[in-house]
Motif scaffolding. Structure first.
Motif, PDB file in Angstrom:
ATOM      1  N   ASP A   1       0.741  -1.176  -0.200  1.00 38.15           N
ATOM      2  CA  ASP A   1       0.038   0.101  -0.011  1.00 38.15           C
ATOM      3  C   ASP A   1       0.869   1.353  -0.148  1.00 38.15           C
ATOM      4  OD1 ASP A   1      -2.365  -1.608  -0.007  1.00 38.15           O
ATOM      5  OD2 ASP A   1      -2.902  -0.995   2.196  1.00 38.15           O
ATOM      6  N   THR A   2       0.324   2.249  -0.634  1.00 40.02           N
ATOM      7  CA  THR A   2       1.110   3.418  -0.660  1.00 40.02           C
ATOM      8  C   THR A   2       0.368   4.275   0.593  1.00 40.02           C
ATOM      9  OG1 THR A   2       1.558   3.450  -3.097  1.00 40.02           O
ATOM     10  CG2 THR A   2       1.614   5.617  -1.862  1.00 40.02           C
ATOM     11  N   VAL A   3       0.993   5.040   1.371  1.00 41.02           N
ATOM     12  CA  VAL A   3       0.512   5.796   2.448  1.00 41.02           C
ATOM     13  C   VAL A   3       1.217   7.192   2.417  1.00 41.02           C
ATOM     14  CG1 VAL A   3       0.402   3.771   3.956  1.00 41.02           C
ATOM     15  CG2 VAL A   3       2.711   5.261   4.024  1.00 41.02           C
ATOM     16  N   ALA A   4       0.305   8.131   2.963  1.00 43.86           N
ATOM     17  CA  ALA A   4       0.657   9.580   3.072  1.00 43.86           C
ATOM     18  C   ALA A   4       1.062   9.878   4.366  1.00 43.86           C
ATOM     19  CB  ALA A   4      -0.574  10.471   2.699  1.00 43.86           C
ATOM     20  N   ALA A   5       1.994  11.072   4.663  1.00 47.03           N
ATOM     21  CA  ALA A   5       2.237  11.341   6.080  1.00 47.03           C
ATOM     22  C   ALA A   5       0.947  11.722   6.664  1.00 47.03           C
ATOM     23  CB  ALA A   5       3.145  12.685   5.983  1.00 47.03           C
ATOM     24  N   GLY A   6       0.794  11.256   7.811  1.00 46.70           N
ATOM     25  CA  GLY A   6      -0.424  11.491   8.647  1.00 46.70           C
ATOM     26  C   GLY A   6      -1.224  10.456   8.688  1.00 46.70           C
ATOM     27  N   GLN A   7      -1.204   9.576   7.642  1.00 49.06           N
ATOM     28  CA  GLN A   7      -2.322   8.396   7.501  1.00 49.06           C
ATOM     29  C   GLN A   7      -2.178   7.416   8.672  1.00 49.06           C
ATOM     30  OE1 GLN A   7      -2.444   6.435   3.590  1.00 49.06           O
ATOM     31  NE2 GLN A   7      -3.310   4.740   4.414  1.00 49.06           N
ATOM     32  N   ILE A   8      -3.076   6.916   9.205  1.00 46.72           N
ATOM     33  CA  ILE A   8      -3.251   6.073  10.252  1.00 46.72           C
ATOM     34  C   ILE A   8      -2.514   4.509   9.751  1.00 46.72           C
ATOM     35  CG2 ILE A   8      -4.612   4.593  11.994  1.00 46.72           C
ATOM     36  CD1 ILE A   8      -6.530   7.008  12.017  1.00 46.72           C
ATOM     37  N   LEU A   9      -1.826   3.984  10.376  1.00 47.82           N
ATOM     38  CA  LEU A   9      -0.922   2.862  10.184  1.00 47.82           C
ATOM     39  C   LEU A   9      -1.719   1.600  10.886  1.00 47.82           C
ATOM     40  CD1 LEU A   9       2.542   3.910   9.778  1.00 47.82           C
ATOM     41  CD2 LEU A   9       1.085   3.407   7.914  1.00 47.82           C
ATOM     42  N   CYS A  10      -1.825   1.913  12.215  1.00 46.31           N
ATOM     43  CA  CYS A  10      -2.335   0.762  13.174  1.00 46.31           C
ATOM     44  C   CYS A  10      -2.735   1.393  14.448  1.00 46.31           C
ATOM     45  CB  CYS A  10      -1.148  -0.031  13.429  1.00 46.31           C
ATOM     46  SG  CYS A  10       0.185   0.537  14.504  1.00 46.31           S
ATOM     47  N   ILE A  11      -3.132   0.514  15.486  1.00 45.76           N
ATOM     48  CA  ILE A  11      -3.575   1.194  16.807  1.00 45.76           C
ATOM     49  C   ILE A  11      -2.718   0.600  17.820  1.00 45.76           C
ATOM     50  CG2 ILE A  11      -5.430   1.119  18.608  1.00 45.76           C
ATOM     51  CD1 ILE A  11      -7.327   1.695  16.304  1.00 45.76           C
ATOM     52  N   ILE A  12      -2.133   1.191  18.592  1.00 45.31           N
ATOM     53  CA  ILE A  12      -1.624   0.464  20.139  1.00 45.31           C
ATOM     54  C   ILE A  12      -2.331   0.673  21.023  1.00 45.31           C
ATOM     55  CG2 ILE A  12       0.304   0.278  21.093  1.00 45.31           C
ATOM     56  CD1 ILE A  12       2.271   0.914  19.054  1.00 45.31           C
ATOM     57  N   GLU A  13      -3.026  -0.242  21.726  1.00 49.95           N
ATOM     58  CA  GLU A  13      -3.686  -0.116  22.881  1.00 49.95           C
ATOM     59  C   GLU A  13      -2.751  -0.291  24.138  1.00 49.95           C
ATOM     60  OE1 GLU A  13      -7.094  -2.382  25.612  1.00 49.95           O
ATOM     61  OE2 GLU A  13      -6.236  -3.457  23.812  1.00 49.95           O
ATOM     62  N   ALA A  14      -2.961   0.800  25.106  1.00 52.63           N
ATOM     63  CA  ALA A  14      -2.271   0.782  26.244  1.00 52.63           C
ATOM     64  C   ALA A  14      -3.021   1.385  27.273  1.00 52.63           C
ATOM     65  CB  ALA A  14      -1.044   1.748  26.226  1.00 52.63           C
ATOM     66  N   MET A  15      -3.322   0.485  28.220  1.00 51.98           N
ATOM     67  CA  MET A  15      -4.196   0.782  29.478  1.00 51.98           C
ATOM     68  C   MET A  15      -5.638   1.111  29.174  1.00 51.98           C
ATOM     69  SD  MET A  15      -1.104   2.103  32.186  1.00 51.98           S
ATOM     70  CE  MET A  15      -2.298   1.992  33.376  1.00 51.98           C
ATOM     71  N   LYS A  16      -5.928   0.539  28.203  1.00 53.75           N
ATOM     72  CA  LYS A  16      -7.394   0.566  27.442  1.00 53.75           C
ATOM     73  C   LYS A  16      -7.493   1.789  27.033  1.00 53.75           C
ATOM     74  CE  LYS A  16      -8.617  -3.297  29.829  1.00 53.75           C
ATOM     75  NZ  LYS A  16      -8.843  -4.386  29.080  1.00 53.75           N
ATOM     76  N   LEU A  17      -6.437   2.529  26.482  1.00 47.04           N
ATOM     77  CA  LEU A  17      -6.419   3.703  25.648  1.00 47.04           C
ATOM     78  C   LEU A  17      -5.921   3.440  24.206  1.00 47.04           C
ATOM     79  CD1 LEU A  17      -4.907   6.601  27.953  1.00 47.04           C
ATOM     80  CD2 LEU A  17      -7.433   6.111  27.230  1.00 47.04           C
ATOM     81  N   MET A  18      -6.764   3.665  23.254  1.00 47.73           N
ATOM     82  CA  MET A  18      -6.633   3.327  21.848  1.00 47.73           C
ATOM     83  C   MET A  18      -5.572   4.503  21.247  1.00 47.73           C
ATOM     84  SD  MET A  18      -7.756   0.537  21.537  1.00 47.73           S
ATOM     85  CE  MET A  18      -8.813  -0.793  22.194  1.00 47.73           C
TER      86      MET A  18
END
Length: 169
Positions: free
Chosen positions: A120-137
Motif C-alpha cells: 500500500d502507498t501511504v501519505a504522511a499522517g495516515q493511520i497505520l495501526c492502533i496500539i492499545e495501552a491501558m485501555k486507551l487506543m
C-alpha cells in the motif's frame, strides 16, 4: 500521582505482563522495570531525560504465579529473534517504531479491514495501526509518505517501546 494511582498502574501492568513502563508528564518522570534484572542489571538503560524528579521501582509477579526463572527464559529467547529480524530488512525502507508499550492492532475492530497492507502507498499522517495501552487506543500515523514494504508485527501481538512495526520505503 498518589499511592492509589500508582497501585492501580502496577496492578494493570502486572495483569498485562508488561516488563518495562515509562511515564513522563511535565517535570515528573516514572520508570518501572520488572524482572530479575530490573534494578541496574545489564538489561537496563540510562534515561536521557533532562534532570527531573524521578522515581524508579521494580515490581514482581504475584507470589502465587510462576517463579521468576520461567518468565526470564522466554525473554532471553525472544531478544535474539528481535535483534536478528530487523537487520536483513533494514535496506527495505525507513522503520516506523512503536512510540509506546502496548498491544498492536492492524484495524479499528476485529471485523474491519486492516489500515494498511504490504504494498500500500501511504501519505504522511495516515493511520497505520492502533496500539492499545491501558485501555486507551492510540492511533499510530505515518511520519512520511511511501510504500509499505513490510509489517513486522502480527495483529493483537504485544509490542515494546521502540520496536519496529513497519518498514516504509
Amino acid at each position: 500521582m498518589n499511592p492509589d494511582d500508582l497501585k492501580q498502574m502496577l496492578d494493570a501492568l502486572k495483569a498485562a505482563d508488561v516488563r518495562e513502563f515509562s511515564l513522563k508528564t511535565g517535570s515528573f518522570s516514572l520508570d518501572l522495570k520488572r524482572g530479575p534484572q530490573a534494578m541496574g542489571g545489564p538489561a537496563s538503560q540510562p534515561s536521557a531525560a533532562a534532570p527531573a524528579p524521578r522515581m524508579e521501582t521494580a515490581f514482581d509477579a504475584a507470589p502465587e504465579s510462576n517463579p521468576n526463572p520461567a518468565p526470564s527464559a522466554p525473554l532471553a529467547s525472544a531478544a535474539p529473534a528481535e535483534s536478528a529480524a530487523p537487520a536483513p530488512s533494514a535496506s527495505k525502507g525507513a522503520p516506523v517504531k512503536a512510540p509506546i508499550v502496548g498491544t498492536f492492532y492492524a484495524s479499528s475492530s476485529p471485523d474491519a479491514a486492516p489500515y494498511v497492507k504490504v504494498g500500500d502507498t501511504v501519505a504522511a499522517g495516515q493511520i497505520l495501526c492502533i496500539i492499545e495501552a491501558m485501555k486507551l487506543m492510540n492511533e499510530i500515523e505515518a511520519e512520511a509518505g511511501g510504500v509499505v514494504r513490510e509489517i513486522l508485527v502480527k495483529n493483537a501481538e504485544p509490542v515494546e517501546y521502540g520496536q519496529t512495526l513497519f518498514l516504509i520505503e
